[in-house]
Write a protein that holds these residues in place. Structure first.
Motif, PDB file in Angstrom:
ATOM      1  N   GLU A   3       0.813  -1.210   0.000  1.00  0.00           N
ATOM      2  CA  GLU A   3       0.000   0.000   0.000  1.00  0.00           C
ATOM      3  C   GLU A   3       0.853   1.270   0.000  1.00  0.00           C
ATOM      4  OE1 GLU A   3      -3.587   2.169  -0.124  1.00  0.00           O
ATOM      5  OE2 GLU A   3      -3.022   0.121  -0.609  1.00  0.00           O
ATOM      6  N   PRO A   4       1.910   1.370   0.861  1.00  0.00           N
ATOM      7  CA  PRO A   4       2.753   2.576   0.809  1.00  0.00           C
ATOM      8  C   PRO A   4       3.411   2.774  -0.553  1.00  0.00           C
ATOM      9  CG  PRO A   4       3.116   1.383   2.851  1.00  0.00           C
ATOM     10  CD  PRO A   4       2.287   0.493   1.983  1.00  0.00           C
ATOM     11  N   GLU A   5       3.843   1.673  -1.170  1.00  0.00           N
ATOM     12  CA  GLU A   5       4.472   1.780  -2.489  1.00  0.00           C
ATOM     13  C   GLU A   5       3.453   2.268  -3.526  1.00  0.00           C
ATOM     14  OE1 GLU A   5       7.911  -1.687  -2.325  1.00  0.00           O
ATOM     15  OE2 GLU A   5       5.866  -2.190  -2.911  1.00  0.00           O
ATOM     16  N   ARG A   6       2.224   1.754  -3.434  1.00  0.00           N
ATOM     17  CA  ARG A   6       1.188   2.184  -4.376  1.00  0.00           C
ATOM     18  C   ARG A   6       0.881   3.662  -4.204  1.00  0.00           C
ATOM     19  NH1 ARG A   6      -3.890   3.342  -4.677  1.00  0.00           N
ATOM     20  NH2 ARG A   6      -4.238   2.997  -2.452  1.00  0.00           N
ATOM     21  N   LEU A   7       0.825   4.112  -2.945  1.00  0.00           N
ATOM     22  CA  LEU A   7       0.541   5.520  -2.687  1.00  0.00           C
ATOM     23  C   LEU A   7       1.662   6.410  -3.223  1.00  0.00           C
ATOM     24  CD1 LEU A   7      -0.929   5.311   0.932  1.00  0.00           C
ATOM     25  CD2 LEU A   7      -2.171   5.771  -1.198  1.00  0.00           C
TER      26      LEU A   7
END
Length: 205
Positions: A3-7
């Motif tokens: 999720e952090p990478e996607r954000l």
């Protein structure tokens, strides 16, 4: 992808889209005529995203010119020749000047709007133009390239003279009329006269 990478990836795409949309709008309108709402609509993002990323219209415009100046620096340091390492100094110098003229021609209205805070033209807080890090790096790059082929010249002053064309009022007025190619050709004439190619220097034709 976590999720952090996607954000982070989404944020990077949004930033690139916002800057690209801003540059496209600047090609048709003066900076003062462009609203954050227009930029958001053109970039396909919410107005809040633009404000969150850049704070204000001035912050957005400043980020755009900084990004374009940084793109040129990356091309100089890690890109392919002739802008990057690997080409003769004369060819690298000509390629740099062409790229710099194009940058200023595409963003002349933006530079005028930002005034003394524009990194290509002057330093923040109204310090001398030559104090700005971007100016210093560009000046050093030009000076080094001339030094490699013509160490007999005053390379420090010549680099200042070449960069001065990018913020001269008559030149900016000419760019406003669409005369970027004339400036590029004139700078090429100056450089080729001072730094002839190998065949001319050795008498081989």
């Amino acid at each position: 992808m976590t999720e952090p990478e996607r954000l982070r990836a989404d944020a990077a795409r949004n930033r690139a889209a916002i800057l690209r949309a801003t540059e496209e709008l600047l090609a048709r309108h003066h900076p003062q005529q462009i609203s954050m709402e227009q930029v958001a609509a053109a970039a396909g993002v919410g107005k809040g995203t633009v404000f969150h990323r850049f704070g204000s219209r001035h912050g957005l415009m400043r980020a755009l010119i900084q990004e374009r100046a940084q793109d040129l620096e990356v091309a100089i340091s890690t890109g392919p020749p002739p802008l990057g390492v690997g080409a003769p100094p004369r060819e690298r110098l000509l390629a740099f000047l062409t790229a710099a003229v194009d940058l200023v021609a595409r963003n002349k209205g933006l530079l005028a709007a930002l005034g003394p805070e524009a990194p290509v033209t002057a330093a923040p807080d109204r310090q001398p133009r030559e104090a700005h890090p971007v100016y210093r790096r560009w000046h050093g790059h030009l000076s080094d390239l001339v030094q490699q082929q013509r160490p007999d010249l005053d390379t420090d002053m010549l680099a200042h003279v070449l960069l001065a064309t990018l913020h001269s009022e008559p030149i900016l007025n000419a760019l406003e009329r669409g005369d970027g190619s004339r400036l590029d050709h004139t700078l090429r004439d100056v450089v080729t006269a001072l730094m002839p190619d190998e065949d001319m220097r050795t008498g081989r034709f």
